[in-house]
Design a protein around this motif. Structure first.
Motif, PDB file in Angstrom:
ATOM      1  N   GLY A   2     -12.151  67.653 117.112  1.00 43.75           N
ATOM      2  CA  GLY A   2     -11.205  67.667 118.224  1.00 43.75           C
ATOM      3  C   GLY A   2     -10.278  68.862 118.123  1.00 43.75           C
ATOM      4  N   GLU A   3      -8.992  68.614 118.058  1.00 43.10           N
ATOM      5  CA  GLU A   3      -8.004  69.694 118.007  1.00 43.10           C
ATOM      6  C   GLU A   3      -8.047  70.454 116.689  1.00 43.10           C
ATOM      7  OE1 GLU A   3      -5.773  71.177 120.132  1.00 43.10           O
ATOM      8  OE2 GLU A   3      -7.013  70.085 121.549  1.00 43.10           O
ATOM      9  N   GLN A   4      -8.491  69.819 115.614  1.00 45.90           N
ATOM     10  CA  GLN A   4      -8.501  70.494 114.326  1.00 45.90           C
ATOM     11  C   GLN A   4      -9.606  71.532 114.226  1.00 45.90           C
ATOM     12  OE1 GLN A   4      -8.584  67.670 111.172  1.00 45.90           O
ATOM     13  NE2 GLN A   4      -6.509  66.971 111.559  1.00 45.90           N
ATOM     14  N   ALA A   5     -10.479  71.614 115.214  1.00 46.55           N
ATOM     15  CA  ALA A   5     -11.552  72.607 115.195  1.00 46.55           C
ATOM     16  C   ALA A   5     -11.001  74.020 115.339  1.00 46.55           C
ATOM     17  CB  ALA A   5     -12.551  72.335 116.300  1.00 46.55           C
ATOM     18  N   LYS A   6      -9.837  74.130 115.906  1.00 49.90           N
ATOM     19  CA  LYS A   6      -9.213  75.436 116.068  1.00 49.90           C
ATOM     20  C   LYS A   6      -8.501  75.787 114.761  1.00 49.90           C
ATOM     21  CE  LYS A   6      -8.635  74.322 120.860  1.00 49.90           C
ATOM     22  NZ  LYS A   6      -7.725  73.698 121.785  1.00 49.90           N
ATOM     23  N   ILE A   7      -9.283  76.120 113.759  1.00 47.49           N
ATOM     24  CA  ILE A   7      -8.779  76.312 112.407  1.00 47.49           C
ATOM     25  C   ILE A   7      -7.635  77.318 112.363  1.00 47.49           C
ATOM     26  CG2 ILE A   7      -9.404  77.112 110.074  1.00 47.49           C
ATOM     27  CD1 ILE A   7     -10.554  74.392 110.779  1.00 47.49           C
ATOM     28  N   GLY A   8      -7.747  78.384 113.082  1.00 51.12           N
ATOM     29  CA  GLY A   8      -6.697  79.391 113.066  1.00 51.12           C
ATOM     30  C   GLY A   8      -5.376  78.863 113.591  1.00 51.12           C
ATOM     31  N   LYS A   9      -5.425  77.849 114.445  1.00 51.66           N
ATOM     32  CA  LYS A   9      -4.204  77.325 115.049  1.00 51.66           C
ATOM     33  C   LYS A   9      -3.620  76.169 114.239  1.00 51.66           C
ATOM     34  CE  LYS A   9      -4.535  79.792 118.864  1.00 51.66           C
ATOM     35  NZ  LYS A   9      -5.055  81.037 118.392  1.00 51.66           N
ATOM     36  N   THR A  10      -4.456  75.272 113.697  1.00 49.98           N
ATOM     37  CA  THR A  10      -3.939  74.081 113.046  1.00 49.98           C
ATOM     38  C   THR A  10      -3.877  74.201 111.538  1.00 49.98           C
ATOM     39  OG1 THR A  10      -6.132  73.092 112.953  1.00 49.98           O
ATOM     40  CG2 THR A  10      -4.779  72.581 114.864  1.00 49.98           C
ATOM     41  N   GLY A  42     -17.990  70.348 106.376  1.00 48.25           N
ATOM     42  CA  GLY A  42     -17.240  70.599 105.154  1.00 48.25           C
ATOM     43  C   GLY A  42     -16.649  71.993 105.116  1.00 48.25           C
ATOM     44  N   ILE A  43     -17.376  72.963 105.653  1.00 52.89           N
ATOM     45  CA  ILE A  43     -16.854  74.329 105.722  1.00 52.89           C
ATOM     46  C   ILE A  43     -15.637  74.374 106.641  1.00 52.89           C
ATOM     47  CG2 ILE A  43     -17.374  76.636 106.636  1.00 52.89           C
ATOM     48  CD1 ILE A  43     -20.211  76.288 105.499  1.00 52.89           C
ATOM     49  N   CYS A  44     -15.661  73.607 107.714  1.00 51.98           N
ATOM     50  CA  CYS A  44     -14.533  73.586 108.651  1.00 51.98           C
ATOM     51  C   CYS A  44     -13.333  72.805 108.109  1.00 51.98           C
ATOM     52  CB  CYS A  44     -14.960  72.969 109.976  1.00 51.98           C
ATOM     53  SG  CYS A  44     -16.138  73.963 110.880  1.00 51.98           S
ATOM     54  N   TYR A  45     -13.586  71.816 107.264  1.00 48.26           N
ATOM     55  CA  TYR A  45     -12.503  70.934 106.792  1.00 48.26           C
ATOM     56  C   TYR A  45     -11.566  71.632 105.813  1.00 48.26           C
ATOM     57  CZ  TYR A  45     -10.046  66.790 105.311  1.00 48.26           C
ATOM     58  OH  TYR A  45      -9.062  65.884 105.029  1.00 48.26           O
TER      59      TYR A  45
END
Length: 183
Positions: A17-25, A154-157
């Motif tokens: 969801g919103e956490q996919a925007k790694i640069g932002k969150t 896992g790479i995104c987390y």
């Protein structure tokens, strides 16, 4: 935008969801982006330029804890954000995690080493901070067990980057409070 990048970002947005925007969150635990004015030598005009620099640690944090935080930031950066491919940041844990089961066990061991190192902070970690650390590590491990998709998620987390940010916020609150009471 290449099709593979679009597909990956779509998958990440569905999962996180919103956490996919790694640069932002989820901010980078090692670098910060700074804006400054750059003046042209010839025309004298100015423009705003963005540069990355190593994050500074406040002076009111004890020297021992500053060194520890700096070391953990570097480790988290290497483990999870060292490389950039199609706009996706990943590190050595993402590569090691591709090996089924054994790779996941190795990544958990490396993450637990970061946790063990963080426990050396002056005064130790509070139980709620320890719980956050271990929860992030457990989530990363469980997600990594799912073949292929789990490795991508896992790479995104980025559990270690999250843990370093938790430690940074903990140290900031702890020493800011001490600095205010001593002033």
């Amino acid at each position: 935008m290449p099709l593979s990048t679009f597909a990956f970002k779509l998958l990440a947005s569905k999962v996180f969801g919103e956490q996919a925007k790694i640069g932002k969150t989820l901010e980078d635990p090692y670098f910060e982006e700074v804006e400054f004015e750059k003046r042209s030598f010839w025309s004298g005009s100015t423009k705003l330029v963005k540069r990355r620099r190593e994050k500074s640690i406040p002076e009111y944090v004890a020297e021992k804890d500053r060194k520890l935080l700096r070391r953990l930031r570097k480790r988290a950066y290497r483990m999870e954000m060292m490389f950039n491919f199609c706009g996706i940041r990943f590190g050595w844990l993402g590569i090691i995690g591709l090996v089924p089961v054994i790779g996941d066990l190795i990544t958990v061991m490396l993450s637990l080493m970061v946790y063990k190192e963080a426990k050396k902070v002056e005064g130790g970690l509070t139980p709620d901070i320890e719980f956050k650390f271990l929860t992030n590590i457990a989530i990363d491990f469980v997600l990594g067990l799912v073949p292929i998709v789990g490795d991508i998620v896992g790479i995104c987390y980025k559990a270690n980057s999250r843990n370093v940010l938790v430690l940074e916020n903990h140290l900031d609150k702890k020493y800011r409070r001490l600095a205010v009471t001593n002033a």
